[in-house]
Design an enzyme around this catalytic site. Structure first.
Site, mmCIF file in Angstrom:
data_model
loop_
_atom_site.group_PDB
_atom_site.id
_atom_site.type_symbol
_atom_site.label_atom_id
_atom_site.label_comp_id
_atom_site.label_asym_id
_atom_site.label_seq_id
_atom_site.Cartn_x
_atom_site.Cartn_y
_atom_site.Cartn_z
ATOM 1 N N ASP A 4 0.800 -1.413 -0.033
ATOM 2 C CA ASP A 4 -0.006 0.073 0.105
ATOM 3 C C ASP A 4 0.817 1.299 0.150
ATOM 4 O O ASP A 4 2.080 1.451 0.437
ATOM 5 C CB ASP A 4 -0.847 -0.036 1.201
ATOM 6 C CG ASP A 4 -2.154 0.890 1.059
ATOM 7 O OD1 ASP A 4 -2.556 1.257 0.082
ATOM 8 O OD2 ASP A 4 -2.739 1.150 2.027
HETATM 9 C C1 IPE Z 1 -1.684 0.177 -3.758
HETATM 10 O O1 IPE Z 1 -1.284 1.400 -3.796
HETATM 11 C C2 IPE Z 1 -1.881 -0.578 -5.058
HETATM 12 C C3 IPE Z 1 -3.152 -0.930 -5.401
HETATM 13 C C4 IPE Z 1 -4.330 -0.659 -4.495
HETATM 14 C C5 IPE Z 1 -3.528 -1.799 -6.904
HETATM 15 P P1 IPE Z 1 -2.592 2.582 -3.688
HETATM 16 O O2 IPE Z 1 -2.879 2.951 -5.156
HETATM 17 O O3 IPE Z 1 -3.404 2.038 -2.805
HETATM 18 O O4 IPE Z 1 -1.720 3.740 -3.109
HETATM 19 P P2 IPE Z 1 -2.267 4.961 -1.900
HETATM 20 O O5 IPE Z 1 -2.759 3.936 -0.815
HETATM 21 O O6 IPE Z 1 -3.623 5.534 -2.410
HETATM 22 O O7 IPE Z 1 -1.202 5.831 -1.500
HETATM 23 MG MG MG Z 2 -4.035 2.562 -0.599
#
Ligand code: IPE
Ligand code: MG
Length: 235
Positions: A4
């Site tokens: 994440d």
């Molecule tokens: C996680 O990174 C990847 C996926 C959900 C595909 P995020 O896209 O959730 O990144 P943040 O949490 O918004 O920064």
């Molecule tokens: Mg995220």
């Protein structure tokens, strides 16, 4: 591992808005490759990366497309930085029918080509949700009962867990011992709800692209410091 914090990472780097999605997806997988390599080198038996949840399909279309393209790149065996080297055995869990056809083909190819490998089991959860995993397992059991191949009283934890999406593929290594989530969020977000029943949970502050070797070691040290009784009292 729940990878994440990729979008926040791209935003924090001051990358122009129109390039942020791509930068987040690329940073996510350049780090994932490193974590897969380290895990394999360190003798970790199985590693599952939460790549995309059932809920993530509800993100804007262009973001979903960006992630799908990244998965295809990652699973291309002609990609010199492929995550499928080093004798790694690749598996995928999730509702693959919802993925682009070309990605479905790449997934089957990667599973097939690496099926004889005896190294680390590397699982990508794409279009995965713990709830839908349990629902499809219940449906499978119900069908067997309906067909007269299974008695209701014979439904137990073993045959239910075998009908989960991972099935018997990682039965030899057992349930995950450790869950790591990056970016400071402290929740499971519908990841492997059945399997994580007794896993140790480690939440790291770093955003996923910044979760490197040192941070990974810290998570393992935190894990080693935990007392794991699995609910039993030892005298
Ligand atoms: C996680 O990174 C990847 C996926 C959900 C595909 P995020 O896209 O959730 O990144 P943040 O949490 O918004 O920064
Ligand atoms: Mg995220």
């Amino acid at each position: 591992m729940i990878m994440d914090g990729n979008s926040r990472w791209a935003k924090a780097r001051g990358i122009a808005k129109e390039f942020q999605l791509r930068a987040a997806a690329e940073a996510c997988y350049s780090n994932a490759r490193e974590i897969v390599r380290l895990s394999s080198d360190w003798g970790i038996k199985a590693l599952t990366l939460f790549a995309f949840s059932t809920e993530n399909f509800l993100r804007p279309r262009e973001e979903v497309d960006q992630w799908m393209q990244q998965f295809e790149r990652v699973l291309s065996l002609d990609d010199p930085a492929t995550m499928l080297l080093d004798g790694i055995q690749f598996h995928c869990i999730g509702d693959t029918a919802r993925l682009p056809r070309t990605l479905q083909v790449k997934i089957s190819e990667a599973q097939c080509i690496t099926s004889g490998n005896t190294g680390m089991k590397f699982v990508m959860a794409i279009g995965y949700g713990g709830h839908s995993d349990l629902v499809q397992a219940c449906q499978a059991l119900a069908r067997e009962v309906q067909q007269g191949n299974l008695a209701v009283q014979d439904i137990d934890q073993i045959n239910l867990s075998r009908r989960l999406m991972l099935g018997e593929r990682c039965e030899d290594v057992g349930a995950p011992e450790l869950l790591v989530r990056t970016s400071g969020e402290q929740r499971l977000s519908n990841f492997m709800l059945w399997h994580l029943a007794y896993s140790e949970l480690v939440f790291e502050k770093q955003l996923w692209p910044d979760f490197g070797e040192e941070e990974y070691k810290n998570a393992l040290v935190a894990f080693q410091g935990r007392k794991r009784t699995l609910g039993v009292r030892h005298s």
